[in-house]
Enzyme design. Structure first.
Site, PDB file in Angstrom:
ATOM      1  N   SER A 124       4.221  14.544  -0.075  1.00 32.83           N
ATOM      2  CA  SER A 124       4.484  13.246   0.539  1.00 32.83           C
ATOM      3  C   SER A 124       5.912  13.170   1.068  1.00 32.83           C
ATOM      4  O   SER A 124       6.884  13.084   0.301  1.00 32.83           O
ATOM      5  CB  SER A 124       4.259  12.144  -0.499  1.00 32.83           C
ATOM      6  OG  SER A 124       4.571  10.899   0.089  1.00 32.83           O
TER       7      SER A 124
ATOM      8  N   HIS B  57       2.356  15.489   4.139  1.00 31.73           N
ATOM      9  CA  HIS B  57       1.731  14.161   4.212  1.00 31.73           C
ATOM     10  C   HIS B  57       2.767  13.166   4.742  1.00 31.73           C
ATOM     11  O   HIS B  57       3.840  12.987   4.159  1.00 31.73           O
ATOM     12  CB  HIS B  57       1.256  13.748   2.814  1.00 31.73           C
ATOM     13  CG  HIS B  57       0.495  12.460   2.790  1.00 31.73           C
ATOM     14  ND1 HIS B  57      -0.866  12.397   2.999  1.00 31.73           N
ATOM     15  CD2 HIS B  57       0.892  11.192   2.556  1.00 31.73           C
ATOM     16  CE1 HIS B  57      -1.270  11.145   2.913  1.00 31.73           C
ATOM     17  NE2 HIS B  57      -0.214  10.383   2.642  1.00 31.73           N
TER      18      HIS B  57
ATOM     19  N   ASP C 262       3.362   9.294   5.741  1.00 29.82           N
ATOM     20  CA  ASP C 262       2.878   7.911   5.698  1.00 29.82           C
ATOM     21  C   ASP C 262       3.499   7.122   6.832  1.00 29.82           C
ATOM     22  O   ASP C 262       4.715   7.050   6.964  1.00 29.82           O
ATOM     23  CB  ASP C 262       3.241   7.279   4.348  1.00 29.82           C
ATOM     24  CG  ASP C 262       2.430   7.881   3.229  1.00 29.82           C
ATOM     25  OD1 ASP C 262       1.190   7.797   3.289  1.00 29.82           O
ATOM     26  OD2 ASP C 262       3.016   8.469   2.304  1.00 29.82           O
TER      27      ASP C 262
ATOM     28  N   MET D  26       3.744   3.394   8.350  1.00 34.44           N
ATOM     29  CA  MET D  26       3.534   1.983   8.018  1.00 34.44           C
ATOM     30  C   MET D  26       4.172   1.120   9.107  1.00 34.44           C
ATOM     31  O   MET D  26       5.195   1.497   9.683  1.00 34.44           O
ATOM     32  CB  MET D  26       4.165   1.674   6.662  1.00 34.44           C
ATOM     33  CG  MET D  26       3.703   2.611   5.557  1.00 34.44           C
ATOM     34  SD  MET D  26       4.320   2.132   3.946  1.00 34.44           S
ATOM     35  CE  MET D  26       3.839   3.566   2.966  1.00 34.44           C
TER      36      MET D  26
ATOM     37  N   HIS E 152      -1.025   9.881   7.701  1.00 34.42           N
ATOM     38  CA  HIS E 152      -1.787   8.783   7.096  1.00 34.42           C
ATOM     39  C   HIS E 152      -1.338   7.480   7.751  1.00 34.42           C
ATOM     40  O   HIS E 152      -0.251   6.984   7.470  1.00 34.42           O
ATOM     41  CB  HIS E 152      -1.516   8.785   5.581  1.00 34.42           C
ATOM     42  CG  HIS E 152      -2.212   7.692   4.833  1.00 34.42           C
ATOM     43  ND1 HIS E 152      -1.945   7.424   3.504  1.00 34.42           N
ATOM     44  CD2 HIS E 152      -3.165   6.802   5.205  1.00 34.42           C
ATOM     45  CE1 HIS E 152      -2.702   6.419   3.105  1.00 34.42           C
ATOM     46  NE2 HIS E 152      -3.446   6.020   4.109  1.00 34.42           N
TER      47      HIS E 152
ATOM     48  N   MET F 176      -1.169   3.760   8.156  1.00 37.03           N
ATOM     49  CA  MET F 176      -1.386   2.468   7.485  1.00 37.03           C
ATOM     50  C   MET F 176      -0.868   1.404   8.441  1.00 37.03           C
ATOM     51  O   MET F 176       0.142   0.744   8.193  1.00 37.03           O
ATOM     52  CB  MET F 176      -0.650   2.445   6.145  1.00 37.03           C
ATOM     53  CG  MET F 176      -1.377   3.260   5.092  1.00 37.03           C
ATOM     54  SD  MET F 176      -0.354   3.586   3.672  1.00 37.03           S
ATOM     55  CE  MET F 176       0.498   5.007   4.288  1.00 37.03           C
TER      56      MET F 176
ATOM     57  N   MET G  58      -7.587   6.359  -1.713  1.00 35.47           N
ATOM     58  CA  MET G  58      -6.324   5.857  -2.255  1.00 35.47           C
ATOM     59  C   MET G  58      -6.531   5.455  -3.703  1.00 35.47           C
ATOM     60  O   MET G  58      -7.451   4.703  -4.031  1.00 35.47           O
ATOM     61  CB  MET G  58      -5.820   4.677  -1.425  1.00 35.47           C
ATOM     62  CG  MET G  58      -5.372   5.116  -0.043  1.00 35.47           C
ATOM     63  SD  MET G  58      -3.830   4.356   0.476  1.00 35.47           S
ATOM     64  CE  MET G  58      -2.666   4.859  -0.771  1.00 35.47           C
TER      65      MET G  58
ATOM     66  N   GLY H  74       1.064   1.338   0.676  1.00 34.89           N
ATOM     67  CA  GLY H  74       2.323   0.663   1.007  1.00 34.89           C
ATOM     68  C   GLY H  74       3.559   1.198   0.313  1.00 34.89           C
ATOM     69  O   GLY H  74       4.633   1.151   0.889  1.00 34.89           O
TER      70      GLY H  74
ATOM     71  N   GLY I 135       5.465   5.440  -6.007  1.00 33.47           N
ATOM     72  CA  GLY I 135       5.873   5.053  -7.352  1.00 33.47           C
ATOM     73  C   GLY I 135       5.019   3.999  -8.030  1.00 33.47           C
ATOM     74  O   GLY I 135       5.488   3.322  -8.951  1.00 33.47           O
TER      75      GLY I 135
ATOM     76  N   ASP J 149      -4.734  10.177  -2.879  1.00 31.41           N
ATOM     77  CA  ASP J 149      -3.383   9.707  -2.535  1.00 31.41           C
ATOM     78  C   ASP J 149      -2.954   8.566  -3.449  1.00 31.41           C
ATOM     79  O   ASP J 149      -3.552   7.486  -3.420  1.00 31.41           O
ATOM     80  CB  ASP J 149      -3.379   9.256  -1.063  1.00 31.41           C
ATOM     81  CG  ASP J 149      -1.980   8.926  -0.552  1.00 31.41           C
ATOM     82  OD1 ASP J 149      -1.002   9.154  -1.287  1.00 31.41           O
ATOM     83  OD2 ASP J 149      -1.876   8.446   0.597  1.00 31.41           O
ATOM     84  N   GLY J 150      -1.912   8.811  -4.227  1.00 32.02           N
ATOM     85  CA  GLY J 150      -1.319   7.769  -5.068  1.00 32.02           C
ATOM     86  C   GLY J 150      -1.242   8.154  -6.539  1.00 32.02           C
ATOM     87  O   GLY J 150      -2.261   8.416  -7.165  1.00 32.02           O
TER      88      GLY J 150
ATOM     89  N   GLY K  34       3.895  13.204  -4.754  1.00 28.89           N
ATOM     90  CA  GLY K  34       5.087  12.415  -4.442  1.00 28.89           C
ATOM     91  C   GLY K  34       6.022  12.288  -5.616  1.00 28.89           C
ATOM     92  O   GLY K  34       6.299  13.274  -6.329  1.00 28.89           O
TER      93      GLY K  34
ATOM     94  N   SER L 291       5.612  11.086  -8.446  1.00 30.40           N
ATOM     95  CA  SER L 291       5.019  11.287  -9.775  1.00 30.40           C
ATOM     96  C   SER L 291       4.991  12.752 -10.198  1.00 30.40           C
ATOM     97  O   SER L 291       4.698  13.047 -11.361  1.00 30.40           O
ATOM     98  CB  SER L 291       3.578  10.794  -9.802  1.00 30.40           C
ATOM     99  OG  SER L 291       3.419   9.610  -9.113  1.00 30.40           O
TER     100      SER L 291
END
Ligand code: DX5
Ligand code: ZN
Length: 228
Positions: A9, A34, A36, A38, A67, A69, A138, A143, A146, A176-177, A198, A200
């Site tokens: 990510s 990846h 993101d 937004m 991705h 969003m 997801m 959005g 973390g 994802d997430g 990411g 995590s």
């Protein structure tokens, strides 16, 4: 679809040290970057944009996994499809006619995917999954990095895996997430194929990036599936 894949990510990467991170990703065999995207409307945040995608694809041979969003997806497909062969997923509730958006992404030389919000049922998206190259589930609300895993989404992955098999649709499930050290094995067992790593895991503070990427590879090797 047998091989488990790592999509790092980029919103979680160290922007000050990006070049050396990209070198490490290549050396360690990362499968996708990846990204993101937004727009502050579909989700209440802003992250990365088209120039960043262009810079990445100019400097790295690792394929992009974009991705979206965002709202008005169709309007922005040309903007994000410049790197041919990229994965591009979008949220179908942000498109009036998702099958048209899928066609648009494919016609632009990229590989379309449907992204499923944790609150969206599988029933809503099943009719779209015959036409895509992958499906992104997801496991947190879109959005932010973390966040904590929404545990019900693991059952959703398992249910989706079973349904895809039954339909004879051979596409990977991207997860994802909150792909953490603890959650990753559970996500693999549920049926995930591509994992967005990411804050995590790969970008957790205090660990060396290369070591964390090796740790992901070891977990993949322990869980490697045979065949489908
Ligand atoms: C949202 C993002 C995040 C994040 C993943 O689409 O893809 O889920 O970067 O990293 P975590 O959840 O580990 O911070
Ligand atoms: Zn994402």
């Amino acid at each position: 679809m047998g091989r488990l894949q790592n999509s790092v990510s980029m919103m979680c990467a160290d922007f000050i040290d990006l070049k050396s991170s990209l070198d490490t990703f290549s050396r360690k065999g990362v499968d996708y970057l990846h990204i993101d995207i937004m727009d502050g409307h579909y989700v209440p945040n802003f992250t990365l944009g088209p120039d960043f995608c262009a810079r990445l694809s100019a400097h790295s041979a690792i394929p992009l996994d974009i991705h979206l969003m965002i709202e008005n997806v169709d309007l922005f497909v040309p903007t994000f499809s410049r790197a041919r062969g990229s994965l591009i997923s979008f949220h179908p509730d942000a498109s009036r006619h998702p099958l048209r958006t899928i066609d648009l992404i494919r016609a632009s030389g990229c590989r379309p995917g449907i992204a499923i919000d944790p609150a969206m049922s599988l029933e809503t998206v099943k009719a779209m999954l015959f036409d895509v190259d992958f499906v992104l589930v997801m496991t947190v609300s879109p959005g932010y990095a973390g966040q904590k895993l929404i545990p019900r989404t693991l059952e959703k992955i398992a249910e989706l895996k079973t349904w895809l098999k039954k339909q004879g649709i051979a596409i990977p499930i991207e997860v994802d997430g909150n792909v953490s050290w603890e959650n990753l094995p559970r996500m693999i067992l549920a049926g995930g194929d591509i994992f967005v790593t990411g804050t995590s895991s790969v970008f957790e503070s205090g660990a060396l990036l290369g070591d964390s990427l090796d740790r992901i590879s070891r977990i993949f090797a322990e869980h490697e599936r045979s065949g489908a």
